[in-house]
Design an enzyme around this catalytic site. Structure first.
Site, PDB file in Angstrom:
ATOM      1  N   GLY A  61      22.941 -37.588  41.765  1.00 33.43           N
ATOM      2  CA  GLY A  61      23.931 -36.282  41.344  1.00 33.43           C
ATOM      3  C   GLY A  61      25.173 -36.918  41.245  1.00 33.43           C
ATOM      4  CB  ALA A  62      27.661 -36.866  38.693  1.00 30.80           C
ATOM      5  NE  ARG A 118      20.818 -43.222  38.150  1.00 31.12           N
ATOM      6  CZ  ARG A 118      20.526 -41.921  38.184  1.00 31.12           C
ATOM      7  NH1 ARG A 118      20.434 -41.126  39.087  1.00 31.12           N
ATOM      8  NH2 ARG A 118      19.704 -41.786  37.164  1.00 31.12           N
ATOM      9  CD  GLN A 164      15.642 -35.328  38.190  1.00 31.07           C
ATOM     10  OE1 GLN A 164      14.902 -34.804  37.249  1.00 31.07           O
ATOM     11  NE2 GLN A 164      15.941 -36.430  37.942  1.00 31.07           N
ATOM     12  CG  ASP A 221      24.823 -37.607  35.504  1.00 27.55           C
ATOM     13  OD1 ASP A 221      24.740 -38.100  36.740  1.00 27.55           O
ATOM     14  OD2 ASP A 221      24.323 -36.584  35.089  1.00 27.55           O
ATOM     15  CG  ASN A 254      23.668 -33.008  32.645  1.00 24.40           C
ATOM     16  OD1 ASN A 254      24.038 -33.194  33.793  1.00 24.40           O
ATOM     17  ND2 ASN A 254      22.960 -32.029  32.650  1.00 24.40           N
ATOM     18  CE  LYS A 255      18.571 -36.661  35.352  1.00 27.26           C
ATOM     19  NZ  LYS A 255      18.161 -38.095  35.672  1.00 27.26           N
TER      20      LYS A 255
END
Length: 351
Positions: free
Chosen positions: A34-35, A67, A182, A223, A233-234
């Site tokens: 999680g950012a 990451r 998630q 992110d 984002n994801k």
């Protein structure tokens, strides 16, 4: 000490990282993710290295590379490392400089918690403007954006939670978020703990949900947000934005200004992390642990199958209805508007 997110929802297990390599492994395996939380973890990691008497510069480099897409990780690492270097440069001893790094990490932690509360308030106000009538909202979210990713109650999830507390949430639609689930493992876990009305769906069911008119707004986190307003984002976020645009549904991104990277010009410049193909072709160890089983490595595709497994995708600004930060919201999303919004904050990242 971390809550091991790979074990949720089956078990709330603590993971102790006694050195930076252990923390790097936790980040890469998404035991912590999680950012905003990655930024906090990175800052604490620098402080850990300093307290241990390790090479702080080397530790910071290892953490920042853990990451590549999540800009908050680098921000937190650089902030704590900078505080440490400044203390050393002033002639402060290593022990006192380590205390300075730890204080900086704790300050970032507090700031993120405060930012979470402000984002929730701005997001709720925006929903009131975009969805007039004062009724209950049906909100769709992707991946996990609650307290598991934040020093506070989260980003996009915090907005939905605020709506729930005000009696304005009819339903929270939770994307499963393949391949690491998630949404199913973490967002459903947080929604259940908060007594929210939620329902889980597979990612590929979202289209039929939009077609049935069951979604009033989409809320996601980020992110990295580039200078032009492109949002990483994801993976799976971009298809939701396309669906939302076609069905005239607001698509709202909620993220702190620490997620904005004005040094990244546009979406094409964002480095997208590629994850191991085994996460797609096998039931992975983290998924198995979360399900309370020991079937990690169970094949779900023929031996030798290769997989395309980007961790993130990028949504262009023209598909984003609004970006909500702790400094307010912008709509329409433009580079000029984003820069003006970020000028209110001293925490914007220049990479």
């Amino acid at each position: 000490m971390l809550l091991d997110q790979t074990q949720l929802p089956a078990e709330e297990a603590e993971l102790v990282c006694t050195d930076v390599p252990a923390l790097v492994r936790a980040i890469r395996t998404q035991a912590v993710r999680g950012a905003p939380l990655l930024g906090i973890a990175g800052a604490y990691g620098v402080a850990l290295a300093a307290v241990r008497g390790d090479d702080v510069a080397k530790a910071a480099e290892l953490l920042e590379r853990a990451r590549p897409t999540a800009v908050n990780l680098g921000y937190g690492v650089r902030r704590a490392a900078g505080a440490y270097r400044e203390a050393i440069g002033k002639g402060t001893g290593p022990e006192q400089a380590a205390a300075v790094a730890l204080a900086e990490a704790r300050a970032l932690h507090r700031e993120d918690a405060e930012a979470s509360g402000r984002m929730a308030r701005y997001g709720l106000a925006l929903l009131g403007e975009l969805l007039p009538g004062g009724g209950e909202h049906r909100l769709l979210t992707h991946c996990n954006t609650g307290s598991l990713v934040s020093g506070g109650e989260g980003t996009a999830f915090a907005v939905a939670l605020g709506a729930h507390r005000e009696g304005r949430l009819r339903r929270l639609w939770v994307d499963e978020t393949r391949p690491l689930l998630q949404g199913a493992r973490l967002t459903a876990y947080e929604a259940a703990r908060n007594g929210m009305p939620y329902r889980l769906l597979t990612d590929n069911a979202a289209g039929s949900l939009f077609a049935a008119g069951e979604v009033d707004a989409v809320l996601i986190g980020a992110d990295r947000i580039a200078a032009d307003g492109s949002v990483a984002n994801k993976v799976g976020s971009y298809p939701l934005a396309v669906l939302a645009k076609y069905h005239h549904v607001p698509f709202i991104v909620v993220a702190p200004t620490t997620t904005v990277d004005l040094g990244t010009a546009n979406g094409a410049s964002i480095v997208v992390e590629q994850r191991p193909g085994a996460e797609v072709t096998e039931l992975t160890l983290s998924q198995a642990g979360a399900m309370g089983t020991d079937v990690g490595g169970l094949l779900v595709a023929p031996v030798g199958t290769t997989a395309y497994n980007p961790a993130f995708d990028v949504t262009p600004p023209e598909l984003v209805t609004a970006i909500v930060t702790e400094e307010g919201a912008i709509s329409p999303v433009t580079g000029v508007g984003l820069a003006e919004l970020c000028a209110r904050s001293s925490q914007v990242t220049i990479s």
